[in-house]
Write a protein that holds these residues in place. Structure first.
Motif, PDB file in Angstrom:
ATOM      1  N   SER A 169       0.851  -1.191   0.000  1.00 29.31           N
ATOM      2  CA  SER A 169       0.000   0.000   0.000  1.00 29.31           C
ATOM      3  C   SER A 169       0.889   1.245   0.000  1.00 29.31           C
ATOM      4  CB  SER A 169      -0.873   0.050   1.259  1.00 29.31           C
ATOM      5  OG  SER A 169      -1.627  -1.126   1.383  1.00 29.31           O
ATOM      6  N   PHE A 170       0.595   2.193  -0.844  1.00 28.55           N
ATOM      7  CA  PHE A 170       1.192   3.527  -0.722  1.00 28.55           C
ATOM      8  C   PHE A 170       0.416   4.513  -1.594  1.00 28.55           C
ATOM      9  CE2 PHE A 170       3.782   1.583  -4.108  1.00 28.55           C
ATOM     10  CZ  PHE A 170       3.829   2.583  -5.072  1.00 28.55           C
ATOM     11  N   LYS A 171       0.660   5.795  -1.337  1.00 28.58           N
ATOM     12  CA  LYS A 171      -0.017   6.849  -2.096  1.00 28.58           C
ATOM     13  C   LYS A 171       1.025   7.771  -2.701  1.00 28.58           C
ATOM     14  CE  LYS A 171      -4.231   7.338   0.642  1.00 28.58           C
ATOM     15  NZ  LYS A 171      -4.278   6.742   1.956  1.00 28.58           N
ATOM     16  N   VAL A 172       0.726   8.275  -3.887  1.00 27.61           N
ATOM     17  CA  VAL A 172       1.592   9.290  -4.491  1.00 27.61           C
ATOM     18  C   VAL A 172       0.750  10.535  -4.703  1.00 27.61           C
ATOM     19  CG1 VAL A 172       3.084   9.861  -6.438  1.00 27.61           C
ATOM     20  CG2 VAL A 172       2.946   7.491  -5.643  1.00 27.61           C
ATOM     21  N   ASN A 173       1.240  11.673  -4.195  1.00 28.56           N
ATOM     22  CA  ASN A 173       0.491  12.931  -4.303  1.00 28.56           C
ATOM     23  C   ASN A 173       0.618  13.529  -5.701  1.00 28.56           C
ATOM     24  OD1 ASN A 173      -0.120  12.889  -1.496  1.00 28.56           O
ATOM     25  ND2 ASN A 173       1.983  13.573  -1.114  1.00 28.56           N
ATOM     26  N   PRO A 174      -0.372  14.348  -6.087  1.00 28.57           N
ATOM     27  CA  PRO A 174      -0.266  15.010  -7.390  1.00 28.57           C
ATOM     28  C   PRO A 174       1.008  15.847  -7.468  1.00 28.57           C
ATOM     29  CG  PRO A 174      -2.464  15.297  -6.473  1.00 28.57           C
ATOM     30  CD  PRO A 174      -1.636  14.673  -5.392  1.00 28.57           C
ATOM     31  N   GLY A 175       1.715  15.749  -8.577  1.00 30.50           N
ATOM     32  CA  GLY A 175       2.925  16.535  -8.784  1.00 30.50           C
ATOM     33  C   GLY A 175       4.148  16.014  -8.063  1.00 30.50           C
ATOM     34  N   GLU A 176       4.014  14.877  -7.420  1.00 34.67           N
ATOM     35  CA  GLU A 176       5.143  14.333  -6.656  1.00 34.67           C
ATOM     36  C   GLU A 176       6.066  13.508  -7.562  1.00 34.67           C
ATOM     37  OE1 GLU A 176       5.570  12.549  -2.169  1.00 34.67           O
ATOM     38  OE2 GLU A 176       3.935  11.762  -3.372  1.00 34.67           O
ATOM     39  N   LEU A 177       7.352  13.517  -7.206  1.00 28.31           N
ATOM     40  CA  LEU A 177       8.322  12.627  -7.859  1.00 28.31           C
ATOM     41  C   LEU A 177       8.631  11.535  -6.845  1.00 28.31           C
ATOM     42  CD1 LEU A 177      10.379  11.810 -10.030  1.00 28.31           C
ATOM     43  CD2 LEU A 177      11.845  13.657  -9.282  1.00 28.31           C
ATOM     44  N   PHE A 178       8.075  10.363  -7.103  1.00 34.47           N
ATOM     45  CA  PHE A 178       8.108   9.276  -6.121  1.00 34.47           C
ATOM     46  C   PHE A 178       8.970   8.142  -6.667  1.00 34.47           C
ATOM     47  CE2 PHE A 178       6.660   5.620  -3.783  1.00 34.47           C
ATOM     48  CZ  PHE A 178       6.283   6.097  -2.538  1.00 34.47           C
ATOM     49  N   GLY A 179       9.900   7.658  -5.865  1.00 34.83           N
ATOM     50  CA  GLY A 179      10.822   6.622  -6.332  1.00 34.83           C
ATOM     51  C   GLY A 179      10.558   5.262  -5.704  1.00 34.83           C
ATOM     52  N   LEU A 180      10.571   4.230  -6.518  1.00 35.27           N
ATOM     53  CA  LEU A 180      10.561   2.848  -6.013  1.00 35.27           C
ATOM     54  C   LEU A 180      12.004   2.366  -6.104  1.00 35.27           C
ATOM     55  CD1 LEU A 180       7.558   1.105  -7.810  1.00 35.27           C
ATOM     56  CD2 LEU A 180       7.754   1.607  -5.382  1.00 35.27           C
ATOM     57  N   ILE A 181      12.614   2.149  -4.949  1.00 36.22           N
ATOM     58  CA  ILE A 181      14.035   1.843  -4.937  1.00 36.22           C
ATOM     59  C   ILE A 181      14.238   0.395  -4.504  1.00 36.22           C
ATOM     60  CG2 ILE A 181      16.295   2.640  -4.105  1.00 36.22           C
ATOM     61  CD1 ILE A 181      14.620   4.919  -5.312  1.00 36.22           C
ATOM     62  N   GLY A 182      14.841  -0.401  -5.372  1.00 35.23           N
ATOM     63  CA  GLY A 182      15.081  -1.786  -5.001  1.00 35.23           C
ATOM     64  C   GLY A 182      15.747  -2.543  -6.134  1.00 35.23           C
ATOM     65  N   PRO A 183      16.326  -3.688  -5.807  1.00 33.46           N
ATOM     66  CA  PRO A 183      17.066  -4.451  -6.818  1.00 33.46           C
ATOM     67  C   PRO A 183      16.143  -5.215  -7.764  1.00 33.46           C
ATOM     68  CG  PRO A 183      17.050  -5.654  -4.760  1.00 33.46           C
ATOM     69  CD  PRO A 183      16.370  -4.336  -4.489  1.00 33.46           C
ATOM     70  N   ASP A 184      16.746  -5.899  -8.724  1.00 32.39           N
ATOM     71  CA  ASP A 184      15.998  -6.779  -9.617  1.00 32.39           C
ATOM     72  C   ASP A 184      15.237  -7.807  -8.787  1.00 32.39           C
ATOM     73  OD1 ASP A 184      17.188  -5.476 -11.678  1.00 32.39           O
ATOM     74  OD2 ASP A 184      17.871  -7.286 -12.708  1.00 32.39           O
ATOM     75  N   GLY A 185      14.022  -8.088  -9.191  1.00 33.35           N
ATOM     76  CA  GLY A 185      13.267  -9.117  -8.498  1.00 33.35           C
ATOM     77  C   GLY A 185      12.539  -8.602  -7.268  1.00 33.35           C
ATOM     78  N   ALA A 186      12.588  -7.302  -7.006  1.00 29.05           N
ATOM     79  CA  ALA A 186      11.930  -6.739  -5.824  1.00 29.05           C
ATOM     80  C   ALA A 186      10.418  -6.654  -6.014  1.00 29.05           C
ATOM     81  CB  ALA A 186      12.497  -5.358  -5.508  1.00 29.05           C
TER      82      ALA A 186
END
Lengths: 300, 243
Positions: free
Chosen positions: A22-39
């Motif tokens: 679960s997560f939310k991204v706000n309008p105009g936000e630069l949101f990163g998913l950080i993780g290795p291959d297979g995450a």
């Protein structure tokens, strides 16, 4: 909310790719998913771009449900997959025209949005996409993902395998797109890029380890880190590994990031231990935690 | 031929494609046991240079000896005496761990007995007993990369070429991988490695940076940082490659 995921899970046979995320991204936000291959990053992208249906949970993008309203989502988002997915046999210009036409628009109509990126590849507009260099392919793919002026941009590992100079330029482009009001969800295995996002989710094995701003994430690191340097890196690693009070030790550039099990750590004691074991030019200095330190601590 | 301790000797090595010069008169030596970082932006000519050094692309001009053999005239001997792994090509997904080891051992002409010994040693060292018969395709990327590195060392090559070996791997595994590199180097194997992770550039004994087909800088990370008045190798790279 631009993007909203609630308890999303997805398995491929026995493999649980995404577990109750679960997560939310706000309008105009630069949101990163950080993780290795297979995450599980790509699985999340495919669910949010309506290309894959989750086993459990709900997700919205720009207010539309990813299952019921998939058509509306497809109209209002841009997606740059990790694997180069443009038509190799079409030229640069043909690819761009193709994507513009599919979305019922023209290059001219939204030229302002892509101009800055497109001018860099325009000299090669008659070249087939398959014959472009890696950096140019990446720019073309970004143009194609932007040509219909999406509200949300999904970028799945846009900088993997890209050299540091081009990576830096790419992130500068992202920042400028963000200023134009586009919400951006971007994934990367490079921890140094995490610092450039507004907020990040650290993800591994289908689970979120932490979500916060980059600054807060490093603040949460529970221990004091010391930079240890020596002439012989290999010997240093071996000796630190054998040291009874070592809590963690990871090479970081020219130093080893060291944390001690005890709260009352005394650097002199460690120095003596290393000297006794024949190491030379030893330096021990306090240093700040990075996102990579935090990731490794959480992933332990 | 090979002088003193150098396992790679390259002088004015050049490769042209038509009127495009991909590699422009590069010159360097690599010593036995050295970890040599071979950096450059995408399109700088690294891959073309490596292809010449591993004997799969003919140079246009210049000189190069690798592991004691000439890359113009003796490519088969070059290939027998080096190891190679890259992120793109490492192991066969449809073969098990053991089958991959046996296959590559066979390719490099090891005897059955030797393959068996090496295979057992490798499986024990990496703690692969439980997954030795699993298909490689079913393993996490980090495992694959570690196994691929060990397989590239199976025939005790003098040099191993690693082309972006850690791309996409998680940070802990990436460091475990580098420990394997240090160990191999400690035991005398020369490591020739490319990477886009600039912290990894700091782990190298010496680093060369290619820009537009030429080697524009070559030294220890420490001296390069001094030379370019930079805090990190990332800064050095940005300064050089941006001109």
């Amino acid at each position: 909310m631009s993007i909203n995921l609630e308890h999303i899970s997805k398995s491929y046979g026995k493999v649980e790719a995404v577990k109750n995320i679960s997560f939310k991204v706000n309008p105009g936000e630069l949101f990163g998913l950080i993780g290795p291959d297979g995450a599980g990053k790509t699985t999340l992208f495919r669910i949010l771009t309506t290309l894959l249906i989750a086993d459990e949970g709900k997700a919205n993008v720009t207010g539309f449900d990813v299952v019921k309203d998939y058509k509306n989502i497809r109209k209002s988002v841009g997606y740059m997959p990790g694997k180069f997915s443009l038509y190799q046999d079409l030229t640069v210009e043909e690819n761009l025209t193709f994507f513009a036409t599919i979305f019922g628009t023209t290059i001219e109509e939204n030229y302002e949005l892509i101009k800055e990126i497109y001018v860099q590849i325009e000299p090669f507009k008659k070249r087939r996409a398959g014959k472009l260099s890696g950096g140019m392919k990446q720019k073309l793919a970004l143009c194609c993902a932007l040509i219909h002026k999406p509200k949300v941009l999904f970028l799945d590992e846009p900088t993997t395998g890209v050299d540091p100079v081009s990576r830096k330029e790419f992130w500068e482009m992202l920042k400028r797109l963000q200023q134009k009001g586009i919400t951006i969800l971007v994934s990367t295995p490079y921890m140094d890029e995490a610092a450039l996002c507004d907020r990040i989710a650290l993800i591994q094995d289908g689970e979120i380890l932490e979500i916060d701003t980059p600054a807060n994430i490093v603040k949460h690191f529970p221990k004091t880190i010391y930079n240890i340097g020596s002439k012989d890196m290999y010997e240093l690693l071996q000796k630190l590994k054998e040291f009874e009070h070592t809590y963690s030790m990871y090479p970081f550039g020219e130093f080893v990031h060291y944390t001690d099990k005890r709260d009352n750590f005394n650097p002199t004691e460690l120095r003596q231990y290393l000297e006794k074991n024949g190491l030379q030019n030893i330096t021990i200095e306090k240093t700040k935690a990075t996102i990579e330190d935090t990731f490794m601590e959480l992933a332990k | 031929m090979m002088q003193n301790n150098n396992v790679i000797h390259v002088k004015e090595l050049t490769k042209k494609f038509g009127d495009f010069t991909a590699v422009d008169a590069i010159t360097f030596d690599v010593k036995k046991g050295e970890i040599f970082g071979f950096l450059g932006a995408n399109g700088a000519g690294k891959t073309t240079a490596i292809k010449m050094l591993i004997g799969i692309s003919n140079p246009t001009s210049g000189e190069a000896d690798v592991a004691g053999f000439n890359v113009f005239t003796n490519t088969e001997d070059v290939k027998k005496n080096i190891g190679y792994m890259s992120q793109k090509f490492a192991l066969y997904d449809d073969l098990s761990v053991k089958e991959n080891i046996t296959f590559f051992g066979g390719i490099y002409g090891l005897s059955r007995k030797r393959i068996k010994e090496k295979s057992n040693a490798l499986i024990e060292e990496l703690g692969l007993e439980k997954i030795a018969n699993h298909l490689v395709g079913s393993l996490p990327l980090g495992w694959k990369q570690k196994i691929a590195f060990s397989v590239a060392l199976l025939h005790d090559p003098k040099i191993v070429f690693l082309d972006e070996p850690t791309g996409g791997v998680d940070p802990i595994t990436r460091r475990q991988f580098w420990e394997m590199i240090y160990k191999a180097s400690h035991e005398g194997t020369t490591i020739f490695v490319t990477t886009h992770y600039m912290d990894e550039a700091e782990y190298c004994d010496r680093v060369s940076i290619m820009v537009n087909g030429k080697i524009e800088a070559l030294d220890t990370p420490k001296r390069l940082k001094e030379q370019f008045n930079a805090k990190s190798m990332n800064d050095v790279f940005l300064k050089l490659a941006r001109g």
